[in-house]
Scaffold this motif. Structure first.
Motif: not given
Length: 258
Positions: A50-55, A68-71
Protein backbone atom coordinates in the motif's frame (compact mmCIF):
# COMPACT_ATOMS: atom_id res chain seq x y z
CA UNK A 1 11.21 17.88 14.59
CA UNK A 2 11.94 16.49 11.12
CA UNK A 3 8.82 15.84 9.07
CA UNK A 4 8.18 12.18 8.20
CA UNK A 5 9.25 11.07 4.75
CA UNK A 6 6.68 8.24 4.93
CA UNK A 7 3.32 8.88 6.56
CA UNK A 8 0.73 6.10 6.65
CA UNK A 9 -2.56 7.51 7.93
CA UNK A 10 -5.41 5.23 9.06
CA UNK A 11 -4.90 2.81 6.16
CA UNK A 12 -7.32 -0.07 5.69
CA UNK A 13 -7.00 -2.76 3.03
CA UNK A 14 -9.53 -5.55 2.55
CA UNK A 15 -9.57 -8.64 0.39
CA UNK A 16 -13.20 -9.62 0.40
CA UNK A 17 -14.26 -9.85 4.05
CA UNK A 18 -10.65 -10.19 5.27
CA UNK A 19 -9.07 -7.02 6.65
CA UNK A 20 -5.36 -7.32 5.82
CA UNK A 21 -4.82 -3.84 7.28
CA UNK A 22 -7.18 -2.33 9.82
CA UNK A 23 -6.65 1.40 10.35
CA UNK A 24 -2.84 1.34 10.39
CA UNK A 25 -0.91 4.57 11.01
CA UNK A 26 2.87 4.82 10.90
CA UNK A 27 5.33 7.70 10.40
CA UNK A 28 8.94 7.13 9.31
CA UNK A 29 11.56 9.88 9.54
CA UNK A 30 14.25 10.46 6.90
CA UNK A 31 17.15 8.06 7.41
CA UNK A 32 15.20 5.87 9.82
CA UNK A 33 15.32 2.07 9.53
CA UNK A 34 12.11 0.36 10.64
CA UNK A 35 11.98 -3.42 10.98
CA UNK A 36 8.49 -4.90 10.70
CA UNK A 37 7.89 -8.27 12.32
CA UNK A 38 4.92 -10.55 12.86
CA UNK A 39 3.42 -13.86 11.83
CA UNK A 40 2.58 -14.73 8.24
CA UNK A 41 -0.68 -13.09 7.19
CA UNK A 42 -0.48 -10.35 9.84
CA UNK A 43 -0.42 -7.51 7.26
CA UNK A 44 3.30 -6.76 7.00
CA UNK A 45 3.69 -7.27 3.24
CA UNK A 46 0.34 -5.63 2.54
CA UNK A 47 1.57 -2.52 4.32
CA UNK A 48 4.55 -2.26 1.97
CA UNK A 49 2.37 -2.78 -1.09
CA UNK A 50 0.00 0.00 0.00
CA UNK A 51 2.93 2.35 0.64
CA UNK A 52 4.12 2.09 -2.96
CA UNK A 53 0.54 1.84 -4.25
CA UNK A 54 0.90 -1.62 -5.79
CA UNK A 55 -2.23 -2.33 -3.72
CA UNK A 56 -3.98 1.01 -3.19
CA UNK A 57 -5.60 1.33 0.24
CA UNK A 58 -9.37 1.05 0.52
CA UNK A 59 -9.36 3.80 3.13
CA UNK A 60 -6.76 6.13 4.56
CA UNK A 61 -3.79 7.80 2.89
CA UNK A 62 -0.09 7.29 2.25
CA UNK A 63 2.21 10.30 1.89
CA UNK A 64 5.77 10.10 0.56
CA UNK A 65 7.91 13.19 1.14
CA UNK A 66 4.83 15.38 1.39
CA UNK A 67 3.06 13.97 -1.69
CA UNK A 68 -0.12 11.90 -1.55
CA UNK A 69 0.55 8.54 -3.22
CA UNK A 70 -1.68 7.84 -6.19
CA UNK A 71 -3.00 11.39 -6.48
CA UNK A 72 -2.02 14.88 -7.58
CA UNK A 73 -3.36 18.13 -6.22
CA UNK A 74 -5.84 19.87 -8.52
CA UNK A 75 -8.05 22.98 -8.25
CA UNK A 76 -10.94 20.77 -7.15
CA UNK A 77 -8.92 18.62 -4.77
CA UNK A 78 -6.89 15.41 -5.20
CA UNK A 79 -7.05 13.81 -8.65
CA UNK A 80 -6.21 10.16 -9.25
CA UNK A 81 -3.00 9.76 -11.24
CA UNK A 82 -2.79 8.05 -14.60
CA UNK A 83 -0.83 4.79 -14.67
CA UNK A 84 2.08 6.58 -16.37
CA UNK A 85 2.25 9.31 -13.72
CA UNK A 86 1.82 6.72 -10.96
CA UNK A 87 4.89 4.85 -12.26
CA UNK A 88 6.87 8.06 -11.99
CA UNK A 89 5.64 8.67 -8.46
CA UNK A 90 6.30 5.06 -7.51
CA UNK A 91 9.91 5.49 -8.63
CA UNK A 92 10.48 7.42 -5.40
CA UNK A 93 9.92 4.17 -3.48
CA UNK A 94 12.27 1.29 -4.25
CA UNK A 95 11.04 -2.21 -3.45
CA UNK A 96 12.87 -5.51 -3.08
CA UNK A 97 10.69 -8.61 -2.98
CA UNK A 98 11.10 -12.06 -1.46
CA UNK A 99 11.59 -13.43 -4.97
CA UNK A 100 13.95 -11.52 -7.17
CA UNK A 101 11.69 -10.69 -10.16
CA UNK A 102 14.65 -10.12 -12.47
CA UNK A 103 14.01 -10.30 -16.22
CA UNK A 104 15.56 -13.66 -17.11
CA UNK A 105 16.21 -12.71 -20.77
CA UNK A 106 18.07 -9.52 -19.76
CA UNK A 107 21.67 -9.33 -18.60
CA UNK A 108 22.43 -7.93 -15.17
CA UNK A 109 23.21 -4.55 -16.72
CA UNK A 110 20.03 -4.53 -18.80
CA UNK A 111 17.99 -5.30 -15.68
CA UNK A 112 19.41 -2.17 -14.06
CA UNK A 113 19.17 0.35 -16.89
CA UNK A 114 15.75 -0.18 -18.46
CA UNK A 115 13.63 1.56 -15.79
CA UNK A 116 15.94 4.59 -15.28
CA UNK A 117 15.87 5.18 -19.05
CA UNK A 118 12.11 4.69 -19.40
CA UNK A 119 10.93 6.44 -16.22
CA UNK A 120 13.74 8.85 -15.27
CA UNK A 121 14.70 9.75 -18.83
CA UNK A 122 18.38 8.87 -18.44
CA UNK A 123 20.49 8.20 -21.52
CA UNK A 124 21.86 4.68 -21.96
CA UNK A 125 25.33 5.96 -21.05
CA UNK A 126 24.11 7.68 -17.87
CA UNK A 127 22.05 4.68 -16.79
CA UNK A 128 24.92 2.28 -17.50
CA UNK A 129 27.44 4.33 -15.53
CA UNK A 130 25.07 4.49 -12.57
CA UNK A 131 24.39 0.76 -12.83
CA UNK A 132 28.08 -0.16 -12.85
CA UNK A 133 28.66 1.94 -9.76
CA UNK A 134 25.79 0.27 -7.94
CA UNK A 135 26.95 -3.21 -8.92
CA UNK A 136 30.33 -2.39 -7.42
CA UNK A 137 28.60 -1.24 -4.23
CA UNK A 138 26.75 -4.57 -3.87
CA UNK A 139 29.87 -6.61 -4.63
CA UNK A 140 28.99 -7.63 -8.19
CA UNK A 141 31.49 -5.61 -10.20
CA UNK A 142 32.31 -7.39 -13.46
CA UNK A 143 29.02 -9.36 -13.64
CA UNK A 144 27.29 -6.88 -15.96
CA UNK A 145 26.98 -9.36 -18.85
CA UNK A 146 25.79 -12.31 -16.77
CA UNK A 147 22.20 -13.51 -16.99
CA UNK A 148 20.17 -14.10 -13.79
CA UNK A 149 20.26 -17.89 -14.23
CA UNK A 150 24.06 -17.74 -14.02
CA UNK A 151 23.96 -16.16 -10.55
CA UNK A 152 23.34 -17.58 -7.10
CA UNK A 153 20.20 -16.60 -5.22
CA UNK A 154 22.16 -14.18 -3.05
CA UNK A 155 23.71 -12.57 -6.11
CA UNK A 156 20.32 -12.24 -7.79
CA UNK A 157 18.90 -10.54 -4.71
CA UNK A 158 21.84 -8.13 -4.65
CA UNK A 159 21.13 -7.33 -8.31
CA UNK A 160 17.49 -6.70 -7.32
CA UNK A 161 18.67 -4.27 -4.61
CA UNK A 162 20.94 -2.49 -7.10
CA UNK A 163 18.06 -2.29 -9.59
CA UNK A 164 15.83 -0.61 -6.99
CA UNK A 165 18.62 1.82 -6.06
CA UNK A 166 19.20 2.68 -9.73
CA UNK A 167 15.97 4.72 -9.61
CA UNK A 168 17.46 6.87 -6.82
CA UNK A 169 14.48 6.31 -4.50
CA UNK A 170 13.84 8.31 -1.37
CA UNK A 171 12.67 5.21 0.50
CA UNK A 172 13.52 1.51 0.21
CA UNK A 173 11.02 -1.24 1.05
CA UNK A 174 12.25 -4.79 1.66
CA UNK A 175 9.68 -7.60 1.78
CA UNK A 176 11.39 -10.55 3.49
CA UNK A 177 14.38 -10.23 1.13
CA UNK A 178 16.26 -13.23 2.54
CA UNK A 179 13.45 -15.74 3.08
CA UNK A 180 13.89 -17.41 -0.34
CA UNK A 181 17.66 -17.81 0.07
CA UNK A 182 19.70 -20.75 1.27
CA UNK A 183 20.99 -20.04 4.79
CA UNK A 184 24.60 -19.62 3.67
CA UNK A 185 23.57 -16.83 1.25
CA UNK A 186 21.54 -14.76 3.71
CA UNK A 187 24.53 -12.95 5.16
CA UNK A 188 25.71 -11.44 1.88
CA UNK A 189 22.33 -9.76 1.33
CA UNK A 190 22.04 -8.55 4.93
CA UNK A 191 25.51 -7.00 4.71
CA UNK A 192 24.41 -4.91 1.71
CA UNK A 193 21.29 -3.82 3.61
CA UNK A 194 23.38 -2.99 6.68
CA UNK A 195 25.61 -0.73 4.57
CA UNK A 196 22.53 1.02 3.16
CA UNK A 197 21.25 1.61 6.68
CA UNK A 198 24.62 2.99 7.78
CA UNK A 199 24.60 5.27 4.72
CA UNK A 200 21.37 6.94 5.83
CA UNK A 201 18.86 5.27 3.49
CA UNK A 202 15.28 5.34 4.80
CA UNK A 203 14.21 1.70 4.97
CA UNK A 204 11.17 -0.34 5.95
CA UNK A 205 12.13 -4.00 6.24
CA UNK A 206 9.72 -6.89 6.70
CA UNK A 207 11.95 -9.57 8.18
CA UNK A 208 12.27 -12.65 10.36
CA UNK A 209 15.98 -11.95 10.84
CA UNK A 210 15.88 -10.77 14.45
CA UNK A 211 19.65 -10.23 14.65
CA UNK A 212 19.45 -7.84 11.69
CA UNK A 213 16.46 -6.06 13.25
CA UNK A 214 18.33 -5.59 16.52
CA UNK A 215 21.57 -4.42 14.92
CA UNK A 216 20.36 -2.29 11.98
CA UNK A 217 16.92 -0.97 12.89
CA UNK A 218 16.13 2.21 14.76
CA UNK A 219 12.68 0.91 15.57
CA UNK A 220 10.82 -2.40 15.47
CA UNK A 221 7.10 -2.62 14.72
CA UNK A 222 5.12 -5.75 15.61
CA UNK A 223 2.05 -6.56 13.49
CA UNK A 224 -0.79 -8.88 14.39
CA UNK A 225 -4.13 -9.32 12.61
CA UNK A 226 -3.70 -6.24 10.44
CA UNK A 227 -2.81 -3.87 13.25
CA UNK A 228 0.29 -2.48 14.88
CA UNK A 229 0.33 -4.01 18.35
CA UNK A 230 3.63 -2.67 19.67
CA UNK A 231 6.48 -0.49 18.51
CA UNK A 232 9.74 0.49 20.14
CA UNK A 233 13.54 0.43 20.04
CA UNK A 234 14.93 -3.00 19.08
CA UNK A 235 16.58 -3.72 22.42
CA UNK A 236 13.34 -3.01 24.28
CA UNK A 237 10.81 -4.65 21.97
CA UNK A 238 12.81 -7.77 21.09
CA UNK A 239 14.09 -8.43 24.61
CA UNK A 240 11.37 -7.03 26.89
CA UNK A 241 8.12 -6.63 24.94
CA UNK A 242 5.17 -5.33 26.93
CA UNK A 243 2.25 -6.71 24.90
CA UNK A 244 1.22 -10.36 25.46
CA UNK A 245 0.82 -10.97 21.71
CA UNK A 246 4.35 -9.71 21.04
CA UNK A 247 5.67 -11.88 23.85
CA UNK A 248 3.91 -14.95 22.44
CA UNK A 249 5.22 -14.33 18.91
CA UNK A 250 8.82 -13.90 20.01
CA UNK A 251 8.57 -16.94 22.29
CA UNK A 252 7.38 -19.09 19.37
CA UNK A 253 10.13 -17.68 17.16
CA UNK A 254 12.80 -18.47 19.77
CA UNK A 255 11.54 -22.05 20.17
CA UNK A 256 11.52 -22.51 16.37
CA UNK A 257 15.14 -21.35 16.05
CA UNK A 258 16.41 -23.77 18.70
Amino acid sequence: MTQPIVSVQSVTKRYGSFAALDGVSLDVRPGEVVAIIGASGSGKSTLLRTINHLDPPDAGQVWIDGRLMGFSEGPRGPRRLSERDLRRQRAEVGMVFQHFHLFPHFTVLQNLIEAPMAVRGLSRHEASERARGLLAEVGLEGRETAFPAELSGGQQQRVAIARALAMQPKVMLFDEPTSALDPELVGEVLRVMQRLAEGGMTMLVVTHEMDFAEEAADRVVFFDQGRIVETGPPAQLLRSPTEPRTQAFLHRLLRKDR
